[in-house]
Every structure is written in structure tokens, then in C-alpha cells.
Enzyme design. Structure first.
Site, short mmCIF file in Angstrom:
data_model
loop_
_atom_site.label_atom_id
_atom_site.label_comp_id
_atom_site.label_asym_id
_atom_site.label_seq_id
_atom_site.Cartn_x
_atom_site.Cartn_y
_atom_site.Cartn_z
CG ASN A 1 -4.97 8.18 4.12
OD1 ASN A 1 -3.59 7.54 3.91
ND2 ASN A 1 -5.19 9.13 3.42
CE LYS B 1 -0.14 0.04 5.01
NZ LYS B 1 -1.40 -0.13 6.27
CE LYS C 1 -6.11 -2.47 -3.03
NZ LYS C 1 -6.06 -3.72 -2.58
CE LYS D 1 -2.32 6.99 -0.86
NZ LYS D 1 -3.78 6.96 0.47
#
Length: 636
Positions: free
Chosen positions: A467, A381, A435, A423
Site C-alpha cells: 500500500n 485495484k 495482477k 496482493k
């Protein structure tokens, strides 16, 4: 004078008087009360020759009080921490003692051993005993609290005037080890201002209160569990209090308080920056999730990570048949094993150290355990790391997801829930694009199953959020380490902003969305208001009390953008069963075409040529435009 003061201080530092000390003290009260009661009742009569017979009478009565004191344990209390319950015990013990005295007096009537106490005399006798015993304990408690213990206590206001605040105040007043002394209450309700609560004044939560607190040398605000939302609602005002040197104290997991259980002041802790971020408490109905997961085999990949480990804890409470926990990090997985054996000893949990891109190993696990539900949280990540290692991003994130998804279909998994990221929306870096490719694959696979192109029953659900606070490698733990080492705090850009969510809240939404989803959806979580990272750094410095800690700006990292999006520009959202969860309407892809492109990307990655790998990724995700990266040349 000094020796007297030291003697008093010695007494107050003791837990309690020895039991014989309390017995002697209360016995003196009995004798003095009896003398006063008899003399006051017979003041108009000649008293010559009465004192010694009266004293003998009281000494004969005294064992009745000892028996009653023993029954009600009036002599074992810590006198400086006397409470209402202790006073009730005194009243009960004296009442029983007086009953015993009456019986004893009647049994000795006609003898010369005792003087006779009439009914009114007996009542006065008992009232005086109660008065002496109660007033002494109140006096000692007041002396301790107001003149001695106050020197080691900090004055504090409580933010709140409802049930949580009252429970907190009572615990402060009765706690033997409290570091704080209640000085007043604070409210955001103007109609409550200037009233009194528990004998203390109520103040309005506004800027003028800062000066009042400083003048009165009050440097602490204890936040009631029911007022945690006020910290977020008035985050700017809260910051001004912090800037003035006033510290906020909260209870761990205050947002989870049920409004009924006791509040323990010993659990208070300084407010963390997470508590001051502008966000609302997320209410989640986990009943449906519990009904689906109970008694089933559940697999969690990335089980040792921040999100994965929290999902392990939450899903374990639903009593699944087996938890199959997969991660390639050995030491964190060992920690998970120890946690499960301690907290859920009766739950079968298989902790397996394995790489999700190892097809042979994953097939073995699926064939052995046949999971009914898969929560796929395993992924690389970190944006800068994946920007420099696109091969690993393809192998771990994309190939690993493809393997797990294909095996889920092959072995009849009911639901596959993938954890994605904001993201993935208009990606500007390799990690985000990887992703997004994972999202495309599982969505197209779900559509192919529904259309009958692929034989299977698995429903694929994607959850997308930003986040999470306190996750491994996130900005808050980094800032904490930098503050501990004396700084400076490193921020990439003064205007960079991010969305934040608590790990437990994010995991609850993942579980709820995943279990209720019908397949093919991308669930987007409402992350609340974005937070400027520079402001976050400043607030953490203030809360830590550190001085001379600077903030420096290092410039945007490879692939990093100033703000994260939750939805693609061309996407819209639909409401769902939960106000914090929306469904993103995205473009549908043909499964066969997607599979061919991903297989080609995986084959290309074997050459470990960064530019070729990223070029293939951009072909699959046309909206992927690199930012602050060497791959920007591919966008020309």
C-alpha cells in the site's frame, strides 16, 4: 494605568514607528550623548555659560548624523524585530557620522560657532550614541518578546541539536510572525543532555520529559528535518507524547531537506500519521534513470491515478521528448493537463482519455508516438469491487496489460515497466490473481523474446509493492473523512496488518528498478515494518484531537486477508543495486501455453459468468485460494 498599557500595546501592534519618529528619537540620543560626553570629559572645569554653546554645537553636528542614518537606513527597521544586522547598521552609521563631524569641526575651526571636541571626547561621544541606540532597540525587542508577544506565542521545544535544529531555532527567534517561542531543545544523544544551546537547556528524549513539559506548560515539539527518523525509531515513545496532549510539528517534505537551504518556520504543520509510521528514508540514485529517459518518448498508463500521477511529475523532471499520458478518468486527466501546463509549460505532454482495453485506440497511440519507455500503472485495484466484478478485472487488468505489452513489442519499445502489487503473492482475491496473471504474461513474453520465440527488443520489468500512503481509496483518507464526520472509524479486523510506503518513494523505486532492470525480473520492494490498522486508526484519532470517536470492527471483506505477503512461499530473493529492492525468483512459464490460457480466459469472460471466470483464473494461478468469498467453493 489602563490607558498607558493600551498605548504601549498600540505601539507594539504597529509594524514600525513613522520614519520621523525614529529620526526624532535618534536625534535626541545624539544630543544627550554629546552633552554627556562633553560634561564627563570636562567635569573638572567650570561649566558656567557652556550649555547653550554646547547645545548649538550639537545642533550643527546633527545633520551629519541624519545623512549617515539615511545612508544606512537605521530609521526604517521594525524596532520590535531588531536583529544583529540592524545593530551592525547602527555601528556603521555612527562611525560614518563621526567622521563627518570631524570634517565639519575642522572646517569650522577658529570660528565661534562651535565648541571644540577633542579626540577622546569624540570617541566617547560616538560610543554613547551607539550605546543609546542599541540598548533602546534591545530593550524594546525584549519587552515585546518577554512581556507582550509571549502572550500570543506557544512555548515549544525543538527535537534535535544539529544544523537543522539550529537553523530552525534561529528562524523562530527572528520570525516576525512566529506562533512559537523557543523554550529548549530535545536530543536522543545522552552526552548532550544538560548542556546549553542558544541559551536554552537540552533535554533527553524519554518518558520523563513528558511530565517536565506539562509542568512547564510546553505543549509543542518542533521536529528538526534531520530528526524525522527519530519519530519512526521511537514511534512508541512518540505515541506516549501524543497521548499526553503534546503536539509534534514538522516541515512539509522534511525528509527531502538538503541540509543547506533555509528553514521557514511559517511552513510548520502538525505531524501526520504518515510521519509516525515506522519506516526509513529511502535514498534513490536517479542519475541512471535520468540518462535513459531524457530525450525519449515515455508513455504512462493510469497517469491520473495516485502512482501514475506521481510518476508523471518525477519523469517530467528528466526532460523526456514527449510524455504520452493515458487514463480513462476524464476529470483527473484534466487536472493532470492543468498541472503540466503550469509546472512544465515547455514539455510536450499529450493527455489522452482512453481505455487500455480498447485495442484499436491503443494501436493508434503506439503507431503515432512510438514510445521508447512504457510505465504501465493502469489497473483496477480495489479488492471488494473486483471481487464483485471479475469480468472488469479480466478486461481492464489482464486484457489491457496484454494489449499494451503486445503493442510495446510490435512498435519496438525498449522497456516496459509494470506496476504490480503484493496482493499478487498467494492471491486470495480476484484483483490479486488478475495482477499475478499480468506478471506471468509479461515475464513469459520477455523470456520468449530472449529465447528468440518472439521477435522483438522490449525488456519487461515488474515492480511489486504494498500500500502507498494517501493513495486514492486507501485507508488513511477514509479514516480522515470518518473523523471529520464524527466517526466511527471502520476497521475490518483488530489484527489486520498492512505494509505502507510513501507515494514519491514508491515511484522513485519503480523508475529506478524499471530503468536499470534487464528484463524478466520481478522487483520486490522492502516495505519496512508492517502496521496494525487498528493502531493506525487510534493514532489518527489522537493526532486529530477528536473526542468520543469510536472504532468499530466490521469483519473481513470478500477476498481480504489479515496480512499481505511480498513473496510467494516457494520464492526466494536476490540482492540488487539497491538495499530496498530485491529480485524475486519465480517459476518460469511457457509463453505459448500462457497465451492460450489467457485468450481462453478472455473469451470466457465475455459470457460474464463470475464463477466460470474465476475458475479459469484459478487454473492459471493454482496458488490462488479465495478467502471470505463465494469463490471458495471452487477450491474444494
Amino acid at each position: 494605568m489602563k490607558s498607558l498599557k493600551n498605548t504601549i500595546r498600540w505601539y507594539f501592534t504597529r509594524d514600525a514607528l513613522p520614519f520621523w519618529g525614529m529620526i526624532i528619537l535618534d536625534s535626541i540620543f545624539v544630543i544627550v550623548s554629546g552633552l554627556l560626553a562633553f560634561l564627563l570629559h570636562h567635569w573638572h572645569e567650570p561649566m558656567s555659560g557652556v550649555f547653550w554653546p554646547l547645545l548649538r554645537t550639537l545642533l550643527i553636528f546633527l545633520p551629519c548624523f541624519w545623512v549617515s542614518f539615511k545612508i544606512f537606513h537605521t530609521y526604517v527597521g521594525v524596532i520590535k524585530f531588531s536583529s544583529f544586522n540592524d545593530l551592525v547598521s547602527i555601528f556603521q552609521s555612527v562611525l560614518v557620522a563621526m567622521a563627518l563631524v570631524v570634517i565639519l569641526q575642522e572646517s569650522l575651526r577658529g570660528t565661534r560657532l562651535i565648541l571644540h571636541f577633542g579626540g577622546a571626547n569624540m570617541v566617547l561621544f560616538g560610543l554613547l550614541v551607539v550605546t543609546f541606540m542599541v540598548l533602546t532597540r534591545i530593550w524594546v525587542k525584549t519587552l515585546y518578546e518577554e512581556y507582550l508577544h509571549r502572550n500570543i506565542q506557544q512555548k515549544a521545544y525543538i527535537l534535535g541539536v544539529r544544523s537543522g535544529a539550529v537553523s530552525l531555532a534561529k528562524n523562530i527567534n527572528t520570525s516576525a510572525t512566529s506562533q512559537y517561542r523557543l523554550a529548549g531543545f530535545i536530543t536522543n544523544e545522552p552526552n548532550m543532555v544538560h548542556h546549553m544551546l542558544m541559551g536554552k537547556e537540552i533535554f533527553l528524549f524519554d518518558r520523563s520529559l513528558i511530565d517536565k513539559m506539562l509542568r512547564r506548560k510546553v505543549h509543542y515539539i518542533i521536529v528538526s528535518p534531520l530528526m524525522m527518523s527519530a519519530l519512526h525509531e521511537y514511534s512508541e515513545l512518540t505515541g506516549e507524547f501524543v497521548d499526553a496532549g503534546i503536539k509534534f510539528l514538522v516541515l512539509p517534505n522534511a525528509t527531502e531537506w538538503d541540509g543547506k537551504s533555509d528553514i521557514q518556520v511559517a511552513n510548520l504543520k502538525p505531524v501526520d500519521v504518515e510521519d509516525l509510521l515506522p519506516r526509513e528514508k529511502i535514498e534513490v540514485d536517479m542519475k541512471a534513470a535520468a540518462e535513459l529517459l531524457t530525450g525519449h518518448v515515455v508513455m504512462i498508463t493510469g497517469a491520473a491515478g495516485s502512482i501514475g500521477s506521481e510518476m508523471v511529475r518525477q519523469i517530467a523532471t528528466y526532460d523526456p521528448k514527449i510524455l504520452v499520458l493515458v487514463d480513462q478518468a476524464e476529470t483527473p486527466m484534466h487536472d493532470i493537463r492543468l498541472m503540466m501546463s503550469k509546472e512544465y509549460p515547455n514539455l510536450r505532454a499529450e493527455t489522452i482519455v482512453a481505455d487500455i482495453s480498447d485495442r484499436r485506440m491503443m494501436e493508434r497511440l503506439f503507431n503515432r508516438y512510438r514510445p521508447g519507455y512504457v510505465f504501465h500503472a493502469a489497473a483496477y485495484k480495489h479488492v471488494p469491487m473486483m471481487e464483485n466484478n471479475p469480468y472488469e478485472s479480466v478486461v481492464n487488468n489482464i486484457l489491457g496489460t496484454k494489449i499494451i505489452a503486445d503493442l510495446a513489442v510490435k512498435y519496438g519499445t525498449r522497456k516496459f515497466v509494470m506496476v504490480s502489487t503484493d496482493k499478487a503473492v498467494n492471491p486470495t482475491n480476484v484483483m490479486g490473481c488478475s495482477k499475478r496473471i499480468c506478471e506471468i504474461y509479461v515475464q513469459s513474453l520477455d523470456k520468449a523474446i530472449k529465447d528468440g520465440e518472439v521477435k522483438g527488443v522490449t525488456q519487461f520489468v515488474t515492480t511489486r509493492f504494498g500500500n502507498v500512503l494517501g493513495s486514492n481509496g486507501s485507508v488513511i483518507p477514509l479514516f480522515q473523512k470518518q473523523i471529520q464526520s464524527g466517526g466511527p472509524l471502520t476497521v475490518t479486523h483488530p489484527d489486520i496488518i498492512r505494509y505502507f510506503m510513501l507515494i514519491p518513494e514508491a515511484c522513485k523505486l519503480v523508475i529506478e528498478a524499471g530503468t536499470i532492470g534487464k528484463g524478466g525480473e520481478i522487483f520486490v520492494f522492502d516495505m519496512g515494518e508492517p502496521v496494525r490498522i487498528a493502531d493506525l486508526a487510534k493514532r489518527m484519532i489522537q493526532l486529530s484531537g477528536a473526542v468520543n470517536v469510536d472504532i468499530i470492527y466490521t469483519g473481513l471483506r470478500d477476498g481480504e486477508k489479515l496480512y499481505e505477503e511480498v513473496l510467494n512461499d516457494k520464492e526466494i530473493t536476490l540482492p540488487t543495486f539497491h538495499p530496498k529492492i530485491k529480485i524475486a525468483k519465480v517459476r518460469e512459464y511457457d509463453f505459448d501455453a500462457v497465451s492460450r490460457k489467457i485468450d481462453d480466459l478472455i473469451d470466457t469472460s465475455a459470457d460474464i459468468d463470475d464463477m466460470q471466470i474465476v475458475a479459469k483464473m484459478k487454473a492459471i494461478v493454482p496458488e490462488y485460494k479465495s478467502a471470505n468469498s463465494k469463490y471458495s467453493s471452487l477450491d474444494q
